[in-house]
Scaffold this motif. Structure first.
Motif, PDB file in Angstrom:
ATOM      1  N   VAL A 243      47.006  31.785  41.749  1.00 45.05           N
ATOM      2  CA  VAL A 243      47.016  31.876  40.293  1.00 45.05           C
ATOM      3  C   VAL A 243      47.003  30.469  39.722  1.00 45.05           C
ATOM      4  N   GLY A 244      46.235  30.263  38.659  1.00 42.52           N
ATOM      5  CA  GLY A 244      46.232  28.993  37.942  1.00 42.52           C
ATOM      6  C   GLY A 244      46.392  29.268  36.453  1.00 42.52           C
ATOM      7  N   HIS A 245      46.657  28.209  35.685  1.00 39.81           N
ATOM      8  CA  HIS A 245      46.910  28.380  34.255  1.00 39.81           C
ATOM      9  C   HIS A 245      46.079  27.423  33.416  1.00 39.81           C
ATOM     10  N   VAL A 246      45.648  27.917  32.266  1.00 35.09           N
ATOM     11  CA  VAL A 246      44.930  27.114  31.279  1.00 35.09           C
ATOM     12  C   VAL A 246      45.750  27.156  29.992  1.00 35.09           C
TER      13      VAL A 246
ATOM     14  N   ASP B 130      36.554  35.191  51.284  1.00 32.37           N
ATOM     15  CA  ASP B 130      36.150  35.352  49.887  1.00 32.37           C
ATOM     16  C   ASP B 130      37.332  35.090  48.962  1.00 32.37           C
ATOM     17  N   HIS B 131      37.030  34.517  47.785  1.00 31.58           N
ATOM     18  CA  HIS B 131      38.034  34.306  46.744  1.00 31.58           C
ATOM     19  C   HIS B 131      37.391  34.559  45.392  1.00 31.58           C
ATOM     20  N   GLU B 132      38.245  34.763  44.393  1.00 30.21           N
ATOM     21  CA  GLU B 132      37.763  35.023  43.044  1.00 30.21           C
ATOM     22  C   GLU B 132      38.366  34.039  42.053  1.00 30.21           C
ATOM     23  N   PHE B 133      37.715  33.969  40.906  1.00 32.76           N
ATOM     24  CA  PHE B 133      38.198  33.232  39.738  1.00 32.76           C
ATOM     25  C   PHE B 133      37.975  34.169  38.571  1.00 32.76           C
ATOM     26  N   LEU B 134      39.060  34.691  38.001  1.00 28.31           N
ATOM     27  CA  LEU B 134      38.944  35.580  36.861  1.00 28.31           C
ATOM     28  C   LEU B 134      39.848  35.054  35.759  1.00 28.31           C
ATOM     29  N   LEU B 135      39.250  34.673  34.645  1.00 27.35           N
ATOM     30  CA  LEU B 135      39.936  34.063  33.510  1.00 27.35           C
ATOM     31  C   LEU B 135      40.297  35.131  32.491  1.00 27.35           C
ATOM     32  N   ALA B 136      41.605  35.297  32.224  1.00 28.49           N
ATOM     33  CA  ALA B 136      42.081  36.319  31.283  1.00 28.49           C
ATOM     34  C   ALA B 136      43.557  36.042  30.986  1.00 28.49           C
ATOM     35  N   THR B 137      44.230  37.006  30.383  1.00 23.85           N
ATOM     36  CA  THR B 137      45.674  36.899  30.205  1.00 23.85           C
ATOM     37  C   THR B 137      46.351  37.394  31.486  1.00 23.85           C
ATOM     38  N   PRO B 138      47.605  36.999  31.709  1.00 21.89           N
ATOM     39  CA  PRO B 138      48.308  37.530  32.883  1.00 21.89           C
ATOM     40  C   PRO B 138      48.365  39.059  32.867  1.00 21.89           C
ATOM     41  N   LYS B 139      48.607  39.660  31.715  1.00 23.08           N
ATOM     42  CA  LYS B 139      48.682  41.121  31.612  1.00 23.08           C
ATOM     43  C   LYS B 139      47.356  41.763  32.022  1.00 23.08           C
ATOM     44  N   GLU B 140      46.237  41.206  31.536  1.00 20.77           N
ATOM     45  CA  GLU B 140      44.925  41.756  31.891  1.00 20.77           C
ATOM     46  C   GLU B 140      44.651  41.604  33.385  1.00 20.77           C
TER      47      GLU B 140
ATOM     48  N   THR C  16      48.169  30.392  26.269  1.00 17.76           N
ATOM     49  CA  THR C  16      48.206  30.155  27.713  1.00 17.76           C
ATOM     50  C   THR C  16      47.516  31.324  28.389  1.00 17.76           C
ATOM     51  N   PHE C  17      46.550  30.998  29.221  1.00 13.37           N
ATOM     52  CA  PHE C  17      45.767  31.992  29.936  1.00 13.37           C
ATOM     53  C   PHE C  17      45.863  31.677  31.423  1.00 13.37           C
ATOM     54  N   GLU C  18      45.337  32.555  32.227  1.00  8.23           N
ATOM     55  CA  GLU C  18      45.379  32.300  33.666  1.00  8.23           C
ATOM     56  C   GLU C  18      44.034  32.590  34.296  1.00  8.23           C
ATOM     57  N   PHE C  19      43.844  31.988  35.446  1.00 11.89           N
ATOM     58  CA  PHE C  19      42.740  32.371  36.323  1.00 11.89           C
ATOM     59  C   PHE C  19      43.398  32.765  37.628  1.00 11.89           C
ATOM     60  N   SER C  20      42.924  33.849  38.202  1.00  8.36           N
ATOM     61  CA  SER C  20      43.535  34.301  39.439  1.00  8.36           C
ATOM     62  C   SER C  20      42.517  35.005  40.320  1.00  8.36           C
ATOM     63  N   CYS C  21      42.902  35.126  41.577  1.00  7.72           N
ATOM     64  CA  CYS C  21      42.095  35.835  42.562  1.00  7.72           C
ATOM     65  C   CYS C  21      42.673  37.242  42.676  1.00  7.72           C
TER      66      CYS C  21
END
Length: 151
Positions: free
Chosen positions: A145-148, A78-88, A129-134
């Protein structure tokens, strides 16, 4: 006896609440924009989720642009994609360590089983700049971790 049962049930519900709070919380605003409208045109960006990586892991979009993320779990777990700020995402990762099997029920996040594909439609209304991470325990720490960048 009736009063004791009611007190016990009330106490149990308070103890159980933190375990389920993530699944049912409501966002009034999102740091990275807002849920998109699936009926409106969107640029499609396909992202492969594999063991501790996203491909691509860096994306640039225009402010106001709507993106249809097509997410494919090509990994073995399993993996996730959650789009938010790094802090969040870091704060959310701490909650996930306590409740690793929580499912996301938010328009900016999803958990995918191996071999599954889903879509998230997102409108980037804010520059930055935002990120998506698992956020499955250890996945983010191992580099998932990825970045938008929104211009």
């Amino acid at each position: 006896m009736k009063k004791t049962t009611m007190i016990t049930l009330a106490a149990l519900s308070l103890l159980a609440a933190p375990a389920f709070a993530h699944e049912h919380h409501a966002h009034e605003t999102f740091s990275a924009g807002e849920p998109g409208d699936p009926k409106k045109p969107a640029r499609v960006i396909e992202i492969a989720l594999s063991e501790m990586a996203y491909e691509p892991s860096n994306i640039t979009v225009r402010r106001g642009e709507q993106i249809r993320f097509v997410l494919r779990n090509v990994g073995r777990e399993d993996h996730e994609f959650l789009l938010a700020t790094p802090k969040e995402n870091l704060a959310h990762a701490e909650v996930m360590k306590k409740h690793p099997h929580m499912e996301h029920d938010d328009p900016n996040g999803v958990r995918l089983a191996p071999g599954k594909t889903t879509e998230i439609v997102w409108k980037f209304t804010k520059a930055g700049t935002f990120e998506f991470s698992c956020l499955i325990p250890d996945h983010r720490d191992y580099g998932m971790v990825g970045h938008v960048t929104v211009k």
